[in-house]
Design an enzyme around this catalytic site. Sequence first.
Site, PDB file in Angstrom:
ATOM      1  N   LEU A   4       0.825  -1.214   0.000  1.00 25.17           N
ATOM      2  CA  LEU A   4       0.000   0.000   0.000  1.00 25.17           C
ATOM      3  C   LEU A   4       0.851   1.252   0.000  1.00 25.17           C
ATOM      4  O   LEU A   4       0.425   2.304  -0.447  1.00 25.17           O
ATOM      5  CB  LEU A   4      -0.888   0.020   1.251  1.00 25.17           C
ATOM      6  CG  LEU A   4      -1.928  -1.088   1.375  1.00 25.17           C
ATOM      7  CD1 LEU A   4      -2.571  -1.040   2.745  1.00 25.17           C
ATOM      8  CD2 LEU A   4      -2.985  -0.930   0.295  1.00 25.17           C
ATOM      9  N   GLY A   5       2.022   1.134   0.586  1.00 27.35           N
ATOM     10  CA  GLY A   5       2.878   2.316   0.655  1.00 27.35           C
ATOM     11  C   GLY A   5       4.196   1.943   1.284  1.00 27.35           C
ATOM     12  O   GLY A   5       4.395   0.839   1.777  1.00 27.35           O
ATOM     13  N   ARG A   6       5.103   2.918   1.251  1.00 20.93           N
ATOM     14  CA  ARG A   6       6.440   2.652   1.734  1.00 20.93           C
ATOM     15  C   ARG A   6       6.982   3.960   2.280  1.00 20.93           C
ATOM     16  O   ARG A   6       6.809   5.011   1.680  1.00 20.93           O
ATOM     17  CB  ARG A   6       7.280   2.176   0.547  1.00 20.93           C
ATOM     18  CG  ARG A   6       8.711   1.880   0.828  1.00 20.93           C
ATOM     19  CD  ARG A   6       9.391   1.529  -0.492  1.00 20.93           C
ATOM     20  NE  ARG A   6       8.984   0.221  -0.976  1.00 20.93           N
ATOM     21  CZ  ARG A   6       9.753  -0.873  -0.825  1.00 20.93           C
ATOM     22  NH1 ARG A   6      10.900  -0.799  -0.218  1.00 20.93           N
ATOM     23  NH2 ARG A   6       9.351  -2.040  -1.296  1.00 20.93           N
ATOM     24  N   GLY A   7       7.559   3.919   3.465  1.00 23.22           N
ATOM     25  CA  GLY A   7       8.078   5.162   4.043  1.00 23.22           C
ATOM     26  C   GLY A   7       9.322   4.887   4.852  1.00 23.22           C
ATOM     27  O   GLY A   7       9.867   3.781   4.820  1.00 23.22           O
ATOM     28  N   SER A  35       9.762   4.433   7.908  1.00 24.99           N
ATOM     29  CA  SER A  35       9.718   3.452   8.979  1.00 24.99           C
ATOM     30  C   SER A  35       9.471   2.040   8.458  1.00 24.99           C
ATOM     31  O   SER A  35       9.594   1.083   9.202  1.00 24.99           O
ATOM     32  CB  SER A  35       8.649   3.840   9.985  1.00 24.99           C
ATOM     33  OG  SER A  35       7.413   4.024   9.340  1.00 24.99           O
ATOM     34  N   GLY A  36       9.095   1.887   7.212  1.00 21.05           N
ATOM     35  CA  GLY A  36       8.890   0.552   6.675  1.00 21.05           C
ATOM     36  C   GLY A  36       7.820   0.529   5.602  1.00 21.05           C
ATOM     37  O   GLY A  36       7.301   1.565   5.206  1.00 21.05           O
ATOM     38  N   VAL A  76       4.070  -0.986   3.979  1.00 20.08           N
ATOM     39  CA  VAL A  76       2.751  -1.371   4.472  1.00 20.08           C
ATOM     40  C   VAL A  76       2.056  -2.251   3.433  1.00 20.08           C
ATOM     41  O   VAL A  76       2.084  -1.956   2.240  1.00 20.08           O
ATOM     42  CB  VAL A  76       1.886  -0.122   4.739  1.00 20.08           C
ATOM     43  CG1 VAL A  76       0.579  -0.508   5.404  1.00 20.08           C
ATOM     44  CG2 VAL A  76       2.634   0.863   5.601  1.00 20.08           C
ATOM     45  N   LYS A  78       2.241  -3.403   8.742  1.00 19.64           N
ATOM     46  CA  LYS A  78       3.458  -2.615   8.520  1.00 19.64           C
ATOM     47  C   LYS A  78       4.667  -3.416   8.945  1.00 19.64           C
ATOM     48  O   LYS A  78       4.752  -3.880  10.078  1.00 19.64           O
ATOM     49  CB  LYS A  78       3.380  -1.331   9.344  1.00 19.64           C
ATOM     50  CG  LYS A  78       4.642  -0.524   9.292  1.00 19.64           C
ATOM     51  CD  LYS A  78       4.369   0.911   9.626  1.00 19.64           C
ATOM     52  CE  LYS A  78       5.234   1.814   8.779  1.00 19.64           C
ATOM     53  NZ  LYS A  78       4.721   3.129   8.620  1.00 19.64           N
ATOM     54  N   ASP A  96       6.576  12.847  12.600  1.00 20.04           N
ATOM     55  CA  ASP A  96       6.580  12.697  11.151  1.00 20.04           C
ATOM     56  C   ASP A  96       5.184  13.015  10.599  1.00 20.04           C
ATOM     57  O   ASP A  96       4.567  12.195   9.926  1.00 20.04           O
ATOM     58  CB  ASP A  96       7.027  11.279  10.780  1.00 20.04           C
ATOM     59  CG  ASP A  96       7.507  11.192   9.336  1.00 20.04           C
ATOM     60  OD1 ASP A  96       7.656  12.256   8.693  1.00 20.04           O
ATOM     61  OD2 ASP A  96       7.727  10.079   8.846  1.00 20.04           O
TER      62      ASP A  96
END
Length: 786
Positions: free
Chosen positions: A517-520, A522-523, A525, A539, A632
């Site tokens: 679903l996404g990536r940031g 912290s890791g 998802v 996550k 964040d």
Amino acid sequence: MRGLITIPIFLYLFIFTTAASKSRLILNRGDSITVGKESQFLTSPDATFTLGFYGLGTNACWLAIWFTNSADKTVVWTANRNRPVNRNGAAKVTLRRDGTMVLTDVDGTVVWQTNTTSFDIAAAHLLNTGNLVLRSQKGDILWQSFDSPMNTLLPSQPFTKSTRLTSVSSQASFATGIFNLYFGSDNVLRLISDSPDTSTSYWPNPDLRMYENGRTNYNSSRIAVLDDHGRFLSSDLLQFNASDVGPGVKRRLTMDYDGNLRIYSLNGSTGLWSVTWQALSQPCNVKGVCGRNAICVYAPLLPKCTCPPGYVVEDETNWNTGCNPMFNPKLLQSKEVNFLQIPHTDFYGFDLNTTDPVTLETCRSMCLEDFRCVAFSYRLLGQGFCFIKSAMLNGYAAPDFEASIYIKLPDTLAPSKPNIFHASSQTCGSDEREELIGSSSMYDFGSRRVKWVYMYSFAAALGAIELMFILLGWWFLFQKHGIPASVEAGYNMISSQFRQYTYSELKKATKNFAEELGRGGSGSVYKGVLSDDRVVAVKKLGDVFQAHEEYFAEISTIGKINHMNLVRIWGFCLERRHRLLVYEYLDNLSLDRHVFGSSFLSWKQRYAVALGTAKGLAYLHHECLEWVIHCDVKPENILLDSDFQPKIADFGLAKLLQREGDGSEFTRIRGTKGYMAPEWALSLPITSKVDVFGYGVVVLEMVRGVRLGNWGEEEGDGGGALSSFVRRWRGEVEGVVDGRLEGRFGRRQAAALIQVGIACVEDDRNKRPTMATVVQSLMACEYEED
Ligand SMILES: *[C@@H]1O[C@H](CO)[C@@H](O)[C@H](O)[C@H]1NC(C)=O
Ligand SMILES: *[C@@H]1O[C@H](CO)[C@@H](O)[C@H](O)[C@H]1NC(C)=O
Ligand SMILES: *[C@@H]1O[C@H](CO)[C@@H](O)[C@H](O)[C@H]1NC(C)=O
Ligand SMILES: *[C@@H]1O[C@H](CO)[C@@H](O)[C@H](O)[C@H]1NC(C)=O
Ligand SMILES: *[C@@H]1O[C@H](CO)[C@@H](O)[C@H](O)[C@H]1NC(C)=O
């Protein structure tokens, strides 16, 4: 030990002792106790303790247990310490027919409950020990208040790996304060101050090795108890006695609001308490007691706090908040500064650089050259030790402490050399005493005298050793039992919906992490479906999330946080190297897709998102059990549910990051370029105002419909989009709001949002509003859709 200490405990105390009040011994199923004129109490058989409603101030009221015969009705436990109920109304506590004990406010909202749904439960009793219990027909205890202490441990109440005493935040409230007593994961019973600025362990003496403190790491049973004779015994070998050791005295062990841990004994005839033991004989050794920039001055009983010249106290009733500069802190980065010497004073920790002995002049120029330096400490003990400081925390002054702090002040300010001891010169004939002690220059640390010079040279080595212990202890627990028992106990107590998942369960749920679903930072998802058909977002945390001392405690804290504008966390997984968190899934994903993408939110939706996000952050900062700084805040971390209501994701993660050991600054790894407050770059300590900054950027972006974040871009050449937007704002909303809305927006709401956004992105964090203030100002225009 010491004589009577009369701490003025409460501002205004009222107890409902009207003619109609009646006392009872048992609360049966279906019974209740109501606030108000005809209030009732539950008392213990020997009448030592009373359970009832306890009021402070004019309106607030707590369900509490207190000592019946102490002069000030000393409270030892409350059910709802952070959520008082209304005193003027029909708030009540009921033992419901289904076996749950429930505290409801005037309007019927449930403020607290025991989660003990069981028809087996027969009645509630208050025991002679001060323990409130729910008993079954057969007499078994199914719930007890002893399992969830507030700031006080009573004789015979076990102190275990899952209990914690937390101070009250001030003398006029029961709200959670910053000082804690608990067993660390190294098995040692310790005192820690946990403020938004830092988390510091200060007892046992952090400058000594464990065995020098008379403690051990090796006994992992983590249990302690204060017995009826006033003897305290802990599994880490800590042992002490009240000075009036012996039977027949009523005592309590209290984590006091000044950060000291004390045993108090009750004088039965006067109803007054006297201190018969305390953990720290020198109150200024409590780290954080005076807050940021403040100096704790040697005083025999209670600490005295004062601000250095150029600084002013933020809140005189709560010194934990410290002092604020009376100048723009940015001025300290220039070279137009003076240094002001404050003798006999130092700030502990936050050293940018320590050196071999140097001259005062060299030390001074090191601080001058480094824009992060706010002060330097210099100790002339034959050699000259120099410590340049990035922050002024844990300040203290003692007349026989032979070092000076030199604080940086802007040129424009010219205060004279202060005399910190002026107010208390009676106790400190400073100069004479110095002469007597001569050049050995020691500082009294509890009952021991420790040479400061050696302390600092050993500090690094000690830190490394302690870190090794922590890591080893962790490894041991983890390899051997999978998960420490404390955690299991901890999360069992939490709502049953929050649980631990196995890695294979989550792998299956996400079809081997197929849909990202996404990536940031912290890791990443992934979307998944649990076996009970709940859709979740899983996550996978990155490698920066090493397990550390407080890991489990933090996860369960996050698990307990529940607010309509925060993403709900359902559970976690910790197996070997895998660290995963399981969140609720939100249909409309993140805000950035609805602001910068081809689909975009209506004005009404935008305003609702701004307000909801502010409410979520305000909850984290001000109302939550533990203050949480998000660190964040950005559109990617604001998720939207099917009704486009915002929910903040990823909160609490900053606390999960590896800490660098005691005394270190709040972790600096998080944050996203474009949304980071200037203090990140300036190495200033991180406070909740960084979230306010991030929020400001998000709000302005929602108004404009484009990215604005410009952190790190050159100034002077016109600056980035954010600063040029702020500079050009003249109070006129036409032409400023996202053109795609084609003029369909509330004028007053838009002006309110822009004003809030601009105030939030002030460089000087003291000028930024708090999130609570933001919520107030946005709610004022909530219904003005002109
Ligand atoms: C009962 O559960 C709720 C949420 O499920 C929680 O907020 C509350 O703290 C629990 N109460 C106690 C006394 O454990
Ligand atoms: C650990 O401490 C407990 C409680 O003080 C004690 O009963 C037990 O014997 C200790 N275990 C070891 C191995 O010393
Ligand atoms: C506490 O008192 C007991 C006797 O009641 C004694 O045996 C013990 O040594 C004392 N402990 C300390 C630390 O003084
Ligand atoms: C209680 O206080 C009274 C009056 O101050 C004093 O005379 C008495 O000795 C005290 N009792 C104890 C046990 O300390
Ligand atoms: C500390 O200061 C010395 C001397 O000014 C300098 O050489 C060294 O690089 C500094 N170290 C750090 C970590 O800043």
